[in-house]
Design a protein around this motif. Structure first.
Motif, PDB file in Angstrom:
ATOM      1  N   ASP A  96    -120.291  71.026 -41.735  1.00  0.00           N
ATOM      2  CA  ASP A  96    -120.764  72.344 -40.791  1.00  0.00           C
ATOM      3  C   ASP A  96    -121.231  71.838 -39.609  1.00  0.00           C
ATOM      4  N   LEU A  97    -120.819  70.855 -38.600  1.00  0.00           N
ATOM      5  CA  LEU A  97    -120.933  70.203 -37.477  1.00  0.00           C
ATOM      6  C   LEU A  97    -119.874  71.278 -36.749  1.00  0.00           C
ATOM      7  N   HIS A  98    -120.053  70.843 -35.304  1.00  0.00           N
ATOM      8  CA  HIS A  98    -118.937  71.497 -34.385  1.00  0.00           C
ATOM      9  C   HIS A  98    -118.538  70.351 -34.306  1.00  0.00           C
ATOM     10  N   PHE A  99    -116.537  69.874 -34.392  1.00  0.00           N
ATOM     11  CA  PHE A  99    -116.055  69.114 -33.964  1.00  0.00           C
ATOM     12  C   PHE A  99    -115.657  68.899 -32.485  1.00  0.00           C
ATOM     13  N   GLU A 100    -116.313  68.046 -31.563  1.00  0.00           N
ATOM     14  CA  GLU A 100    -116.341  67.526 -30.586  1.00  0.00           C
ATOM     15  C   GLU A 100    -115.458  65.833 -30.204  1.00  0.00           C
ATOM     16  N   GLN A 101    -113.130  66.471 -29.747  1.00  0.00           N
ATOM     17  CA  GLN A 101    -113.427  64.688 -29.507  1.00  0.00           C
ATOM     18  C   GLN A 101    -113.030  64.630 -28.370  1.00  0.00           C
ATOM     19  N   ILE A 102    -112.976  63.159 -28.159  1.00  0.00           N
ATOM     20  CA  ILE A 102    -112.983  62.714 -26.737  1.00  0.00           C
ATOM     21  C   ILE A 102    -111.826  61.000 -26.901  1.00  0.00           C
ATOM     22  N   SER A 103    -110.865  60.505 -25.299  1.00  0.00           N
ATOM     23  CA  SER A 103    -110.116  59.532 -26.231  1.00  0.00           C
ATOM     24  C   SER A 103    -111.364  58.094 -25.002  1.00  0.00           C
ATOM     25  N   ALA A 104    -111.361  57.766 -24.817  1.00  0.00           N
ATOM     26  CA  ALA A 104    -112.257  56.967 -23.952  1.00  0.00           C
ATOM     27  C   ALA A 104    -111.057  56.388 -22.731  1.00  0.00           C
ATOM     28  N   ILE A 105    -109.537  56.590 -23.040  1.00  0.00           N
ATOM     29  CA  ILE A 105    -108.764  56.250 -21.778  1.00  0.00           C
ATOM     30  C   ILE A 105    -109.155  57.222 -20.734  1.00  0.00           C
ATOM     31  N   PHE A 106    -109.544  58.860 -21.406  1.00  0.00           N
ATOM     32  CA  PHE A 106    -109.459  59.662 -20.131  1.00  0.00           C
ATOM     33  C   PHE A 106    -110.214  59.897 -19.785  1.00  0.00           C
ATOM     34  N   LEU A 150    -119.341  63.964 -32.242  1.00  0.00           N
ATOM     35  CA  LEU A 150    -118.745  63.657 -32.112  1.00  0.00           C
ATOM     36  C   LEU A 150    -117.804  62.280 -31.753  1.00  0.00           C
ATOM     37  N   PHE A 151    -116.546  62.676 -31.905  1.00  0.00           N
ATOM     38  CA  PHE A 151    -115.339  61.751 -31.629  1.00  0.00           C
ATOM     39  C   PHE A 151    -114.625  60.944 -30.933  1.00  0.00           C
ATOM     40  N   VAL A 152    -114.810  59.704 -30.734  1.00  0.00           N
ATOM     41  CA  VAL A 152    -114.240  58.705 -29.768  1.00  0.00           C
ATOM     42  C   VAL A 152    -113.325  58.388 -29.829  1.00  0.00           C
ATOM     43  N   ASP A 153    -112.079  58.067 -29.440  1.00  0.00           N
ATOM     44  CA  ASP A 153    -111.212  57.222 -29.844  1.00  0.00           C
ATOM     45  C   ASP A 153    -111.336  56.483 -28.490  1.00  0.00           C
ATOM     46  N   GLU A 154    -110.560  55.261 -29.465  1.00  0.00           N
ATOM     47  CA  GLU A 154    -110.742  54.153 -28.452  1.00  0.00           C
ATOM     48  C   GLU A 154    -111.958  53.873 -28.177  1.00  0.00           C
ATOM     49  N   ILE A 155    -112.899  54.117 -28.693  1.00  0.00           N
ATOM     50  CA  ILE A 155    -114.654  53.501 -28.362  1.00  0.00           C
ATOM     51  C   ILE A 155    -114.369  52.125 -27.210  1.00  0.00           C
ATOM     52  N   HIS A 156    -113.632  51.540 -27.980  1.00  0.00           N
ATOM     53  CA  HIS A 156    -114.052  49.937 -27.014  1.00  0.00           C
ATOM     54  C   HIS A 156    -113.092  50.210 -26.041  1.00  0.00           C
ATOM     55  N   ARG A 157    -112.336  50.671 -25.748  1.00  0.00           N
ATOM     56  CA  ARG A 157    -111.960  50.566 -24.214  1.00  0.00           C
ATOM     57  C   ARG A 157    -113.295  51.921 -22.600  1.00  0.00           C
ATOM     58  N   ALA A 190    -113.554  55.768 -33.375  1.00  0.00           N
ATOM     59  CA  ALA A 190    -112.673  54.665 -33.762  1.00  0.00           C
ATOM     60  C   ALA A 190    -111.600  53.367 -32.464  1.00  0.00           C
ATOM     61  N   THR A 191    -111.713  52.588 -33.599  1.00  0.00           N
ATOM     62  CA  THR A 191    -111.599  51.389 -32.472  1.00  0.00           C
ATOM     63  C   THR A 191    -110.364  50.750 -33.494  1.00  0.00           C
ATOM     64  N   THR A 192    -109.264  50.424 -32.911  1.00  0.00           N
ATOM     65  CA  THR A 192    -108.360  49.370 -33.270  1.00  0.00           C
ATOM     66  C   THR A 192    -108.762  47.768 -33.448  1.00  0.00           C
ATOM     67  N   GLU A 193    -109.741  47.795 -32.351  1.00  0.00           N
ATOM     68  CA  GLU A 193    -109.975  46.621 -32.456  1.00  0.00           C
ATOM     69  C   GLU A 193    -111.249  45.817 -33.195  1.00  0.00           C
ATOM     70  N   ASN A 194    -111.840  44.556 -33.152  1.00  0.00           N
ATOM     71  CA  ASN A 194    -112.710  44.368 -33.728  1.00  0.00           C
ATOM     72  C   ASN A 194    -114.330  45.112 -33.511  1.00  0.00           C
ATOM     73  N   PRO A 195    -114.743  45.316 -33.907  1.00  0.00           N
ATOM     74  CA  PRO A 195    -115.983  46.017 -33.025  1.00  0.00           C
ATOM     75  C   PRO A 195    -117.456  44.758 -32.641  1.00  0.00           C
ATOM     76  N   SER A 196    -116.984  43.451 -33.574  1.00  0.00           N
ATOM     77  CA  SER A 196    -118.424  42.708 -33.520  1.00  0.00           C
ATOM     78  C   SER A 196    -117.928  41.875 -31.829  1.00  0.00           C
ATOM     79  N   PHE A 197    -116.744  42.110 -31.402  1.00  0.00           N
ATOM     80  CA  PHE A 197    -116.342  41.936 -30.134  1.00  0.00           C
ATOM     81  C   PHE A 197    -116.564  42.478 -29.205  1.00  0.00           C
ATOM     82  N   GLU A 198    -116.101  43.917 -29.306  1.00  0.00           N
ATOM     83  CA  GLU A 198    -115.428  45.048 -28.045  1.00  0.00           C
ATOM     84  C   GLU A 198    -116.669  45.826 -28.178  1.00  0.00           C
TER      85      GLU A 198
END
Length: 437
Positions: free
Chosen positions: A79-89, A114-121, A144-152
């Motif tokens: 029951d949380l409000h879903f907010e989506q952003i992209s780190a690219i934009f 808060l959902f942050v797509d490509e957060i490593h950007r 969300a990230t496709t890159e290794n969080p340990s490095f990014e």
């Protein structure tokens, strides 16, 4: 699978006109295909939801495995409000507006996921900007990230979030998704069984890619089920996921190296080919192959280094693709060569000992004495010229006088090192005899 439309758009647009991936988006976590390692009853998210305590999360995984969908459904179930952003934009002004809206929402009794797509950007400063809002409960962050969080990702962000690994969908998952798509479309795909398998292989573990391909196929008008060759002619095979500077680069070179070390030429050739087809620079592979010869084969087969260097030279003269065959031959040779890391281990042990022993001088008897003063100090006194010995071996000590003689190089009983071990044992025996006498 990424969300392509807002809820209002979905409600207003006729379902058949919406993309198949959007129409098949799960409406509950129980409908998500795959990812049971994070969604199962005893898995991290299952336990969190059962206990009613959801923490900030980082989803790490390849494209098309459900990162956005799972985040949206988590918001729905808590029951949380879903907010989506992209780190690219999204820039700093946009983030400030998101945080202000979340604060207002919180004052009115509604939390925000808060959902942050490509957060490593996001850069370090932007990532740091999330911290106070995570700590005071303004937002529950799901990145969300496709890159290794340990490095990014910043250590501060990682310390406040749990990293969950989402895996590429396997063929069983993709078949379930195919069946779900056929049910939604109201018809079976015009594919022979082998072509159906080929289609799922083309998706390469990406559910969104599979649905996009299915949508194309469903629009075709064909007289008979297509075989794999006919399917391949109509569809461009999806390029394998490979990032020459990302995780896949390091994962595949690790797989190649370990296959060589494990004496498996077939696996080594496969990973070598995977890197080439992904666009890897053959010169990088030539360098890494030569390193394998030095590190894992060493003196068990001294010829291995020469073969790698010659293969590298052949590539430089012939270029691609002909020169790549020489590198492939070197890979096969290394995989089948006897293995030893004796010299490598000995070198590392010598480096550690050199750092520990500081400035210990060599024993005086092996120092030259070009001046009278040095001769008076005992330089060169008592040095035994090995060629004067009957067997060409004096057995003198060459380590610092205060150091106990270490054993650094230990050859293995494989390949040429078997012969070197015999020589080492022979000199050790002579040294003991000289010391005793």
């Amino acid at each position: 699978m990424s969300d392509l439309f807002d809820t209002e758009d979905q409600a207003s647009e006729p379902a058949p006109n919406r993309p198949l991936a959007d129409r098949l988006r799960p409406q509950a976590l129980s409908e998500v295909i795959g990812q049971q390692q994070v969604l199962g009853p005893e898995a991290p998210l299952g336990v969190m939801l059962a206990s009613g305590s959801l923490s900030s999360l980082i989803f790490w995984g390849p494209p098309g495995v459900g990162k956005t969908t799972i985040a949206r459904l988590l918001a729905k179930e808590t029951d949380l409000h879903f907010e989506q952003i992209s780190a690219i934009f999204t820039g700093v002004p946009d983030l400030k507006k998101v945080f202000e809206a979340a604060k207002l929402r919180r004052r009115n009794g509604k939390g925000t996921l808060l959902f942050v797509d490509e957060i490593h950007r996001f850069n370090k400063a932007q990532q740091d900007g999330f911290l106070p809002h995570m700590e005071d409960g303004t937002i529950l962050l799901v990145g969300a990230t496709t890159e290794n969080p340990s490095f990014e990702l910043n250590a501060a962000v990682l310390s406040r979030a749990q990293v969950l690994v989402l895996e590429r969908l396997d063929l069983t998952d993709l078949e379930r998704l195919t069946q779900r798509a056929e049910k939604e479309l109201g018809k079976a795909l015009p594919l022979a069984p082998a072509a159906r398998d080929a289609l799922q292989e083309m998706a390469d573990g990406d559910g969104r890619a599979l649905l996009n391909l299915i949508e194309q196929i469903a629009a075709w008008s064909v007289d008979a089920p297509l075989d794999p060759d006919a399917l391949a002619k109509r569809l461009m095979r999806r390029a394998a996921k490979y990032d020459k500077s990302g995780d896949e680069h390091y994962n595949l070179i690790s797989a190649l190296h370990k296959s060589v070390r494990g004496s498996d030429p077939d696996a080594a050739l496969y990973w070598f080919a995977r890197m080439l087809t992904g666009g890897e620079d053959p010169r990088y592979l030539a360098r890494r192959i030569t390193r394998m010869a030095v590190e894992d084969i060493g003196l068990a087969d001294p010829q291995a280094q020469s073969i790698c260097l010659h293969a590298w030279e052949v590539y430089e003269r012939l270029g691609s693709p002909e020169g790549e065959l020489a590198l492939a031959q070197a890979v096969v040779y290394l995989a089948l060569a006897p293995k030893s890391n004796g010299a490598y281990v000995g070198y590392k042990a010598a480096m550690r000992l050199a750092k520990q022993s500081g400035s210990e001088p060599p024993p005086k008897h092996i120092l030259n004495a070009p001046t009278g003063l040095m001769k008076d100090q005992g330089y060169g006194a008592g040095y035994a010229y090995d060629h004067d010995a009957e067997d060409g071996f004096s057995g003198q000590n060459y380590f610092p006088e205060t150091m106990k003689r270490p054993v650094l190089y230990q050859p293995v009983e494989r390949g040429f090192e078997r012969e070197l071990k015999k020589r080492l044992d022979y000199f050790s025996k002579l040294r003991s005899q000289r010391k005793g006498s």
